[in-house]
Design a protein around this motif. Structure first.
Motif, mmCIF file in Angstrom:
data_model
loop_
_atom_site.group_PDB
_atom_site.id
_atom_site.type_symbol
_atom_site.label_atom_id
_atom_site.label_comp_id
_atom_site.label_asym_id
_atom_site.label_seq_id
_atom_site.Cartn_x
_atom_site.Cartn_y
_atom_site.Cartn_z
ATOM 1 N N PRO A 1 6.349 -0.162 -6.054
ATOM 2 C CA PRO A 1 5.388 -0.380 -6.925
ATOM 3 C C PRO A 1 5.094 -1.952 -7.114
ATOM 4 C CG PRO A 1 6.504 1.664 -7.943
ATOM 5 C CD PRO A 1 7.501 1.065 -7.145
ATOM 6 N N THR A 2 6.253 -2.729 -7.497
ATOM 7 C CA THR A 2 6.266 -4.049 -7.687
ATOM 8 C C THR A 2 5.773 -4.856 -6.289
ATOM 9 O OG1 THR A 2 7.884 -3.890 -9.225
ATOM 10 C CG2 THR A 2 7.712 -6.181 -8.136
ATOM 11 N N ILE A 3 6.378 -4.104 -5.082
ATOM 12 C CA ILE A 3 5.722 -4.880 -3.918
ATOM 13 C C ILE A 3 4.351 -4.614 -3.541
ATOM 14 C CG2 ILE A 3 6.075 -4.681 -1.348
ATOM 15 C CD1 ILE A 3 9.163 -4.080 -1.902
ATOM 16 N N TYR A 4 3.671 -3.513 -3.894
ATOM 17 C CA TYR A 4 2.299 -3.243 -3.627
ATOM 18 C C TYR A 4 1.497 -3.916 -4.476
ATOM 19 C CZ TYR A 4 3.232 1.023 -0.976
ATOM 20 O OH TYR A 4 3.642 1.664 0.040
ATOM 21 N N GLY A 5 1.984 -4.332 -5.808
ATOM 22 C CA GLY A 5 1.332 -4.880 -6.871
ATOM 23 C C GLY A 5 1.203 -6.520 -6.294
ATOM 24 N N SER A 6 2.553 -7.231 -6.285
ATOM 25 C CA SER A 6 2.632 -8.856 -6.208
ATOM 26 C C SER A 6 2.497 -9.175 -4.746
ATOM 27 C CB SER A 6 4.032 -9.074 -6.549
ATOM 28 O OG SER A 6 5.119 -8.502 -5.910
ATOM 29 N N ARG A 7 2.770 -8.354 -3.777
ATOM 30 C CA ARG A 7 2.275 -8.796 -2.480
ATOM 31 C C ARG A 7 1.131 -8.300 -1.964
ATOM 32 N NH1 ARG A 7 5.563 -11.045 1.609
ATOM 33 N NH2 ARG A 7 6.811 -11.818 0.023
ATOM 34 N N PHE A 8 0.837 -7.367 -2.379
ATOM 35 C CA PHE A 8 -0.581 -6.777 -1.664
ATOM 36 C C PHE A 8 -1.799 -6.526 -2.679
ATOM 37 C CE2 PHE A 8 2.800 -4.877 0.992
ATOM 38 C CZ PHE A 8 2.392 -5.654 2.318
ATOM 39 N N HIS A 9 -1.433 -7.016 -4.065
ATOM 40 C CA HIS A 9 -2.567 -7.140 -5.062
ATOM 41 C C HIS A 9 -3.208 -5.556 -5.324
ATOM 42 C CE1 HIS A 9 -1.729 -11.413 -4.706
ATOM 43 N NE2 HIS A 9 -2.010 -11.266 -3.579
ATOM 44 N N LEU A 10 -2.386 -4.559 -5.085
ATOM 45 C CA LEU A 10 -3.149 -3.399 -5.678
ATOM 46 C C LEU A 10 -2.982 -3.182 -7.131
ATOM 47 C CD1 LEU A 10 -1.742 -1.023 -2.955
ATOM 48 C CD2 LEU A 10 -3.489 -2.241 -2.934
ATOM 49 N N ASP A 11 -3.835 -2.590 -7.793
ATOM 50 C CA ASP A 11 -3.786 -2.397 -9.145
ATOM 51 C C ASP A 11 -2.682 -1.372 -9.550
ATOM 52 O OD1 ASP A 11 -4.979 0.458 -8.729
ATOM 53 O OD2 ASP A 11 -6.854 -0.406 -9.100
ATOM 54 N N LEU A 12 -2.398 -1.214 -10.773
ATOM 55 C CA LEU A 12 -1.309 -0.492 -11.025
ATOM 56 C C LEU A 12 -1.476 1.172 -10.677
ATOM 57 C CD1 LEU A 12 1.507 0.036 -12.326
ATOM 58 C CD2 LEU A 12 0.100 0.498 -14.588
ATOM 59 N N SER A 13 -2.642 1.613 -10.649
ATOM 60 C CA SER A 13 -2.886 2.959 -10.278
ATOM 61 C C SER A 13 -2.687 3.254 -8.923
ATOM 62 C CB SER A 13 -4.247 3.406 -10.797
ATOM 63 O OG SER A 13 -4.462 4.720 -10.330
ATOM 64 N N ASP A 14 -3.178 2.436 -8.285
ATOM 65 C CA ASP A 14 -3.120 2.343 -6.637
ATOM 66 C C ASP A 14 -1.573 2.295 -6.200
ATOM 67 O OD1 ASP A 14 -5.783 3.058 -6.369
ATOM 68 O OD2 ASP A 14 -6.198 1.057 -5.737
#
Length: 467
Positions: A300-313
């Motif tokens: 979840p952290t990688i998706y958010g910080s590296r790829f800028h996905l919101d928390l839900s995605d």
């Protein structure tokens, strides 16, 4: 009638070695039927709710941080204290189950976990909460390996892998159920009500004590001959009633003498014929869970910080990977008796290593590629990890089977703790590809260990594998 067999009356074994062999032979002639399924469902329900309790902290954490104004260090402690308790619980429960019995320990663990969930609802500060989570960790870490030991001991060699692993699916199912229910109910009820609901399954301890017999193999090995014979006869009578057919005569069972210096404890696990087995399964447990939690805790952290996905995605993508892992568990459960334990673990960890290596070297440039390759790798490493719950109890004799299995459970906790720490340290350097290459190397070490050093146990009676 079953109780008139030579093994149960005039021809009763005169010593423990002969009785242990006779009990094993009598289990081998039992067809899998509703009795086995009923016991599996009861123990499975206990394991299901222990998994629920294990993951609940993750979904309560946002509310706890806001309510108690937790620092980063306190938040980390709140997460890890349960895992530390599980590590200690695994070691303690194995020795205890080998001394006082499997069913007593399972019942005590679910009761203790339920009481802790109830007391957690009363906490108003992080200190008491962490103390209770540690104690609950003792119960969760203690129940799971002992339950796996018990299920293995009541199952015959034919299709034992499928039977045991279909039971083991309840643990990832419990994790999934916790995720769904917490996502739905936490905003409505709050964290206290969720822990209150988690306390209700503690009453299952009564059902376990009343409906689940103690392992006849354990009773026989501990010199409780009359209880072992009576329990075995009761099981046979229930199976005969369910199937409507008399049981065949058990095959002749030659007693396998225990080595004269045998010591049923950690010392024996690390000496003689069992030393290699212990070291191998510990390495497999560590590698498998290092990779598993190294990925799952950081995705979840990688998706958010590296790829800028919101928390839900980010949570949705991570859930897809977990669901793919559950599919891998199901595939392994249905095929492990044909493929074998050694080959299953070897190829599953090897497949995970290949997927992670390709991701690290070539495919880490987008969130979708990370999703695809981590999901493929999860099919493999989830499959390898669930197989270890079947394989480990088969490697050790009744006198220390729970301890051997619990030692594996303790080492997996080391992987659970260290995997996220190492991944976090590597990821802090900014090299995402290096994260996946590092995990691939660990998975490859596990695959090579299984391929070179693991013994095959598929289709063999427990007493033949581990005298």
């Amino acid at each position: 009638m079953t109780t008139d067999t030579p093994h149960a009356t005039a021809g009763r074994p005169a010593d423990t070695a002969a009785l242990v062999a006779a009990i094993g032979a009598r289990f081998e002639r039992l067809p899998l039927c509703r009795w086995h399924v009923t016991v599996r469902l009861i123990i499975g329900a206990v394991t299901f709710f222990e998994a629920f309790d294990q993951l609940l902290i993750a979904y309560a954490l946002p509310e706890l941080r806001a309510e108690w104004h937790l620092t980063t260090g306190q938040t980390t402690s709140l997460i890890t204290v349960g895992s530390v308790g599980m590590l200690a619980g695994a070691l303690l429960s194995g020795r205890l189950a080998d001394r006082i019995g499997r069913v007593k320990v399972i019942a005590a663990c679910i009761a203790l976990s339920g009481v802790c969930s109830l007391l957690l609802t009363l906490c108003s500060s992080p200190g008491p909460f962490m103390a209770l989570r540690f104690v609950q960790g003792l119960a969760i870490g203690g129940e799971v390996p002992v339950a796996a030991t018990f299920i293995a001991e009541i199952t015959r060699a034919h299709k034992r892998g499928r039977f045991v692993l279909l039971y083991e699916l309840v643990f990832p199912a419990g994790l999934t159920a916790c995720a769904v229910l917490a996502w739905w109910l936490m905003p409505l009820l709050g964290w206290r009500w969720m822990f209150g609901l988690a306390a209700i399954p503690g009453v299952l301890c009564v059902l376990v004590v009343r409906a689940v017999p103690e392992s006849p193999r354990w009773l026989a090995d501990h010199g409780r001959h009359e209880e072992a014979l009576a329990t075995m006869a009761s099981i046979e009578a229930k199976v005969e009633k369910i199937t409507g057919e008399p049981l065949p005569q058990p095959a002749p069972a030659a007693p396998v003498a225990r080595e004269s210096h045998a010591r049923s404890g950690l010392r024996e696990l690390l000496t003689g014929r069992y030393r290699k087995r212990t070291l191998v399964v510990c390495a497999l447990w560590f590698c498998g869970y290092f990779v598993n939690y190294g990925i799952s805790s950081w995705l979840p952290t990688i998706y958010g910080s590296r790829f800028h996905l919101d928390l839900s995605d980010a949570l949705l993508y991570s859930t897809v990977t977990s669901c793919a892992g559950f599919l891998g568990c199901l595939v392994v459960a249905l095929t492990v008796d044909r493929i074998g334990r050694r080959h299953t673990v070897t190829w599953c960890l090897g497949g995970a290593a290949l997927c992670l290596l390709l991701l690290g070297l070539f495919a880490g440039g987008s969130a979708s590629s990370v999703l695809i390759w981590t999901s493929l790798s999860a099919v493999f490493f989830f499959g390898a990890n669930i197989c270890l719950y079947l394989y480990t109890p088969e490697l050790f004799p009744t006198r220390m089977r729970a301890l051997g299995t619990s030692l594996g459970g303790a080492v997996n906790r080391l992987g659970v703790i260290l995997g996220p720490i190492v991944v976090g340290a590597v990821y802090a350097g900014g090299a995402l590809g290096t994260v996946f290459v590092t995990l691939a190397v660990v998975a490859l070490v596990g695959s090579l260990t299984a391929g070179v050093a693991a013994e095959e146990t598929s289709g063999r009676q427990l007493e033949d594998v581990a005298p």
